[in-house]
Design an enzyme around this catalytic site. Structure first.
Site, PDB file in Angstrom:
ATOM      1  N   CYS A 243       0.840  -1.201   0.000  1.00 42.42           N
ATOM      2  CA  CYS A 243       0.000   0.000   0.000  1.00 42.42           C
ATOM      3  C   CYS A 243       0.877   1.254   0.000  1.00 42.42           C
ATOM      4  CB  CYS A 243      -0.863   0.036   1.245  1.00 42.42           C
ATOM      5  SG  CYS A 243      -1.768  -1.464   1.544  1.00 42.42           S
TER       6      CYS A 243
ATOM      7  N   ARG B 278       4.222   0.518  -6.356  1.00 46.74           N
ATOM      8  CA  ARG B 278       4.254  -0.405  -5.229  1.00 46.74           C
ATOM      9  C   ARG B 278       3.229  -1.530  -5.371  1.00 46.74           C
ATOM     10  NH1 ARG B 278       6.528   2.305  -0.456  1.00 46.74           N
ATOM     11  NH2 ARG B 278       5.269   0.993   0.870  1.00 46.74           N
TER      12      ARG B 278
ATOM     13  N   TRP C 174      -3.633  -2.289  -1.114  1.00 44.36           N
ATOM     14  CA  TRP C 174      -3.345  -3.650  -1.588  1.00 44.36           C
ATOM     15  C   TRP C 174      -4.088  -4.555  -0.623  1.00 44.36           C
ATOM     16  CZ3 TRP C 174      -0.348  -6.306  -5.151  1.00 44.36           C
ATOM     17  CH2 TRP C 174       0.029  -7.597  -4.809  1.00 44.36           C
TER      18      TRP C 174
ATOM     19  N   ASN D 210      -1.037   1.622   6.382  1.00 40.19           N
ATOM     20  CA  ASN D 210      -0.310   0.498   5.783  1.00 40.19           C
ATOM     21  C   ASN D 210       0.056  -0.449   6.903  1.00 40.19           C
ATOM     22  OD1 ASN D 210      -0.348   1.865   3.394  1.00 40.19           O
ATOM     23  ND2 ASN D 210       1.846   2.263   3.295  1.00 40.19           N
ATOM     24  N   GLY D 211       0.057  -1.723   6.628  1.00 39.16           N
ATOM     25  CA  GLY D 211       0.436  -2.684   7.666  1.00 39.16           C
ATOM     26  C   GLY D 211      -0.743  -3.547   8.058  1.00 39.16           C
TER      27      GLY D 211
ATOM     28  N   GLU E 199      17.803 -15.673 -11.843  1.00 45.91           N
ATOM     29  CA  GLU E 199      17.290 -14.315 -11.988  1.00 45.91           C
ATOM     30  C   GLU E 199      16.543 -14.150 -13.320  1.00 45.91           C
ATOM     31  OE1 GLU E 199      16.574 -11.972 -10.270  1.00 45.91           O
ATOM     32  OE2 GLU E 199      16.596 -10.153 -11.465  1.00 45.91           O
TER      33      GLU E 199
ATOM     34  N   LYS F 263      12.633 -13.136 -13.621  1.00 46.21           N
ATOM     35  CA  LYS F 263      12.161 -11.978 -14.399  1.00 46.21           C
ATOM     36  C   LYS F 263      11.066 -12.416 -15.360  1.00 46.21           C
ATOM     37  CE  LYS F 263      13.318  -9.435 -12.521  1.00 46.21           C
ATOM     38  NZ  LYS F 263      14.181  -9.213 -11.412  1.00 46.21           N
TER      39      LYS F 263
ATOM     40  N   GLU G  65       7.707 -13.439 -13.495  1.00 44.32           N
ATOM     41  CA  GLU G  65       6.967 -12.416 -12.742  1.00 44.32           C
ATOM     42  C   GLU G  65       6.297 -11.373 -13.638  1.00 44.32           C
ATOM     43  OE1 GLU G  65       9.266 -10.141  -9.926  1.00 44.32           O
ATOM     44  OE2 GLU G  65      10.958  -9.998 -11.281  1.00 44.32           O
TER      45      GLU G  65
ATOM     46  N   HIS H 290      19.059 -34.865 -13.127  1.00 44.20           N
ATOM     47  CA  HIS H 290      18.534 -35.546 -11.936  1.00 44.20           C
ATOM     48  C   HIS H 290      17.044 -35.317 -11.759  1.00 44.20           C
ATOM     49  CE1 HIS H 290      22.556 -36.722 -10.846  1.00 44.20           C
ATOM     50  NE2 HIS H 290      22.946 -35.478 -11.120  1.00 44.20           N
TER      51      HIS H 290
ATOM     52  N   LYS I 227       6.022  -3.885  -4.893  1.00 40.50           N
ATOM     53  CA  LYS I 227       7.427  -3.500  -4.961  1.00 40.50           C
ATOM     54  C   LYS I 227       8.117  -3.676  -3.626  1.00 40.50           C
ATOM     55  CE  LYS I 227      11.058  -1.812  -6.955  1.00 40.50           C
ATOM     56  NZ  LYS I 227      11.819  -2.819  -7.724  1.00 40.50           N
TER      57      LYS I 227
END
Ligand code: F6R
Length: 608
Positions: free
Chosen positions: A2, A27, A74, A100-101, A481, A485, A488, A504, A603
Site C-alpha cells: 500500500c 508499489r 493492496w 499500511n500494515g 534471476e 524476471k 513475474e 537428476h 514492490k
C-alpha cells in the site's frame, strides 16, 4: 504494497495527492482513495482499480481543500471493494485514516467497539483503528492516536486527519515506513520518498514508535508516550529525473537502460586502482575484525537473494571465506548458527522488506556483524544495520528489480575484493578485477544495443507456456534471476536449474514445447555446460543460448543465440543478466502484460 501520501499547505491538495498516488503506483495496489478537508467537512472519494478511475471521479468537482490524505490499497483484510478502500472514517466522517500494515488484534478491538455501539462498514482492520482513535478523541488528535496505538499489536504506518483540527495531520510508524518532508508552510507525509521528491529532497524518516505531528508551520516528532524526539534531516541523493520515464514506454525498460550509468555510481570513489583494492568505508570494521571473519551469510529475498548468490561465489573465490546465502523468510525461523566471527550482509533494494528486516534483527541478536547493502537511503534496514553500503541505483519504480540487482552485485564484488586483498588476493589480481569492472558499463551498452534482436527472439518464444533456464557456477544465479524476471512479468511458467543438476529430474520435462535458455559463456565451466546443452538438444527442446561473442560453435548447438561480450568470469552476471532482463521485458510487452505492475506483486513487501 500500500502507499500513503498526505499534504498540508496552502496549495490545492487534490492534484498533489493524485500525483502522489501516481508516483506510488509502482508499489502495487488494487484500489485508491482520497480524503479532503474543506468547507467544514471531510469529503472522501474512493475507487477500485487504477488511479485513473479515482481521477475520473475527482474530475469536474471543485475542490478547494489545502490539506488531505490519500492511499493506494493492496487488499489484505477484506476484498477489493470501494467500502474497503482507504481512507476510512470514524466519528461520523469527522476523522479519517489511512493505514499500511496489519493490525493483528483488530478482531478483539472490533468486538469491544461493537459492544459500545460502534459498527464498522468495511471488513478492514484499518476502519477498526479509525474507530479506536475516534473513541479516544477528546479534542486532540495526537493524543487520541497515541492512546489508540498503545493498544495495537501489529504493524502500521498511518496518517490521521480530524475536521476540528484543520491545521494538523498526525502520522505514526511501527514496522511500516513513514517519511515526512517540506518547507515553510507546506508539508508532506508519505510511505516512501518517491511522492515527496518533486517538492523536497530533505526528509525525516520516522522510526518505530514515533509520531509526526505536522501542521502548516512545521513538524514535531515525539514518541507514543509523548516524549519529544530530535530527528536528523536526511538529504536524498536521488535525482527527480530518475523517477521519470524519460521517453521510455515503461519504467522497467528505462531502468534496464539506466544500468551502465548507475553501475558507475555504485563503484565510483569506492576503489583504489593503485592498491588494487576496494575501499568501502561503511564496512566499519578494522583489519583485525576483518581477519577474524570465518563465515559470511547473505540474507535477502527474491532478486536480492540471487544477487547474494553471486556474492557467495565472489567471497569464496576472492576472499577464501566460506559463504552461504539464505532467503530471509527461511533464515529467520531456522535457528541459524551464528557467532561473532560471522559477517551477515542483508541485501535489499527497498530496505523495508519485512522478512529481511526480521532476519537482520535475528542476526544482530545472535551477535554477528551485520551490514546492509541497500538502495533506499534512510530505509529501515539501512538504519538498523550496523554499517554497510548504499548501492546508488536511484529510484527503482518497476516492480521487477533490474538495476538494483546489478548494483548489488557490483557492491558485493567490491566487498569480496576488500576482504580478499587483506587475505589472499594479489595486487595484480585486484587491479585486474577493478579494471574489468570499469569496462562493465561499455559491455552493458553492447547488450542494450541488441535490444531489437532480443525483441525479435522474444516474439518467437512468447507463446510457449514453460521455459527452463540453465546456468552453471557464477551463471547459475543468472539463470535463477532470468527465470524469475520472465515468470513475474510475463506469467510464463519457468524454472532455473544448475546445468549439471538437470539430469537428476528436470530433464523429464523437456520436449519440443519446453524451450531451454542456457548461459554458455566462455569460462571455466564452458565444456561442462556445453555437454549439458547437448543433453537438451538430444531431447528435441528448442535452445536459446547466451554465448560469448565470437563463439561460432554456439550457433550449431542452438536455435537462437544472444552474443555477449566477454569479461572476467566473476563479473559475468553483470553482463549476462542484462540480456535476460531484456528478453523477459520484451516477452511480457509482446504478450500485452502490465510490465511495470505485474499482477499480485508489490514492490516493497512490508508484511511477512
Ligand atoms: C523481483 C523482485 C523481488 C525483490 C524482493 C526483495 O524482481 O523485485 O523479488 O527482489 O521482493 O525486495 P527488496 O530488495 O526490496 O528487499
Amino acid at each position: 504494497m500500500c502507499g500513503i501520501i498526505g499534504y498540508i499547505g496552502n496549495k490545492s491538495a487534490t492534484p498533489i495527492l493524485v500525483q502522489g498516488l501516481r508516483r506510488l503506483e509502482y508499489r502495487g495496489y488494487d484500489s485508491a482513495g482520497v480524503a479532503l478537508l474543506q468547507d467544514g467537512a471531510i469529503t472522501r472519494i474512493r475507487s477500485i482499480g487504477k488511479i485513473d478511475n479515482l481521477a475520473e471521479k475527482l474530475k469536474g468537482e471543485k475542490f478547494s481543500a489545502t490539506s488531505g490524505i490519500a492511499h493506494t490499497r493492496w487488499a489484505t483484510h477484506g476484498g477489493v471493494t470501494e467500502e474497503n478502500a482507504h481512507p476510512h472514517a470514524a466519528l461520523g466522517g469527522k476523522l479519517v485514516l489511512v493505514h499500511n500494515g496489519i493490525m493483528e488484534n483488530y478482531r478483539e478491538i472490533k468486538e469491544e467497539l461493537q459492544k459500545e455501539g460502534i459498527e464498522c462498514v468495511s471488513q478492514t482492520d484499518t476502519e477498526v483503528l479509525a474507530h479506536l482513535i475516534g473513541k479516544y478523541y477528546a479534542g486532540n488528535l495526537r493524543s487520541a492516536v497515541q492512546k489508540a496505538l498503545e493498544r495495537v499489536h501489529g504493524t502500521y504506518g498511518i496518517v490521521a486527519m480530524h475536521l476540528d483540527e484543520p491545521d494538523r495531520l498526525v502520522a505514526a510508524r511501527m514496522g511500516s515506513p513513514i517519511v515526512v518532508g517540506g518547507q515553510e508552510d507546506e508539508y508532506y507525509i508519505a510511505s516512501d520518498a518517491t511522492p515527496i521528491l518533486p517538492y523536497t529532497k530533505k526528509v525525516i524518516f520516522l522510526a518505530d514508535g514515533e509520531i509526526a505531528d505536522v501542521s502548516r508551520h512545521g513538524i514535531e516528532i515525539c514518541t507514543l508516550t509523548d516524549k519529544p524526539v530530535e530527528k536528523k534531516v536526511e538529504e536524498l541523493d536521488w535525482d527527480e529525473n530518475q523517477a521519470q520515464l524519460q521517453g521510455f514506454p515503461h519504467f522497467m525498460l528505462k531502468e534496464i537502460f539506466d544500468q551502465p550509468q548507475v553501475f558507475q555510481d555504485a563503484i565510483g570513489g569506492r576503489y583504489d586502482l593503485g592498491d588494487g583494492t576496494a575501499r568501502l568505508g561503511g564496512l566499519n570494521m578494522n583489519e583485525e575484525q576483518m581477519r577474524s571473519i570465518n563465515r559470511v551469510i547473505f540474507i535477502a529475498c527474491g532478486t536480492a537473494s540471487y544477487a547474494g548468490m553471486v556474492g557467495k561465489y565472489a567471497f569464496e573465490r576472492l576472499a577464501g571465506i566460506s559463504a552461504e546465502v539464505d532467503v530471509a523468510s527461511e533464515f529467520r525461523y531456522r535457528d541459524p548458527i551464528i557467532d561473532e566471527k560471522t559477517l551477515v550482509f542483508v541485501i535489499s533494494q527497498s530496505g523495508e522488506t519485512a522478512d529481511t528486516l526480521a532476519a537482520l534483527r535475528e542476526a544482530k541478536r545472535k551477535g554477528a556483524f551485520v551490514r546492509g547493502i541497500v538502495n533506499v537511503v534512510g530505509s529501515t534496514i539501512a538504519r538498523e544495520a550496523e554499517g554497510g553500503t548504499y548501492i546508488h541505483a536511484g529510484p527503482e519504480l518497476a516492480v521487477a528489480s533490474t538495476k538494483a540487482y546489478t548494483n548489488m552485485v557490483a557492491v558485493m564484488m567490491l566487498y569480496a575484493l576488500q576482504f580478499g586483498r587483506s587475505r589472499r588476493v594479489s595486487h595484480a589480481t585486484g587491479t585486474r578485477l577493478l579494471e574489468a569492472m570499469r569496462e562493465i558499463p561499455e559491455k552493458m551498452k553492447q547488450i542494450l544495443a541488441q535490444a531489437d534482436t532480443i525483441k525479435a527472439m522474444a516474439e518467437k518464444y512468447k507463446e510457449y507456456e514453460d521455459m527452463l533456464f540453465l546456468g552453471r557456477g557464477i551463471n547459475y544465479p543468472v539463470a535463477l534471476e532470468g527465470s524469475l524476471k520472465l515468470k513475474e512479468i510475463s506469467y510464463i511458467h519457468s524454472e532455473a536449474y544448475p546445468g549439471g543438476e538437470m539430469k537428476h529430474g528436470a530433464i523429464a520435462l523437456l520436449s519440443p514445447n519446453f524451450p531451454v535458455l542456457a548461459i554458455m559463456t566462455k569460462n571455466s565451466l564452458y565444456d561442462k555446460m556445453r555437454s549439458n546443452i547437448e543433453e537438451v538438444k538430444a531431447r528435441g527442446a528448442k535452445i536459446i543460448l547466451i554465448a560469448t561473442e565470437g563463439d561460432e560453435r554456439a550457433k550449431d548447438l542452438s536455435d537462437d543465440v544472444i552474443f555477449v561480450p566477454s569479461t572476467m568470469e566473476l563479473l559475468e552476471p553483470l553482463v549476462n543478466t542484462v540480456a535476460l532482463q531484456l528478453f523477459a521485458y520484451h516477452v511480457a510487452v509482446l504478450l500485452g502484460k502490465d510490465v511495470d505492475r505485474p499482477r499480485n506483486l508489490a514492490k516493497s513487501v512490508t508484511v511477512e
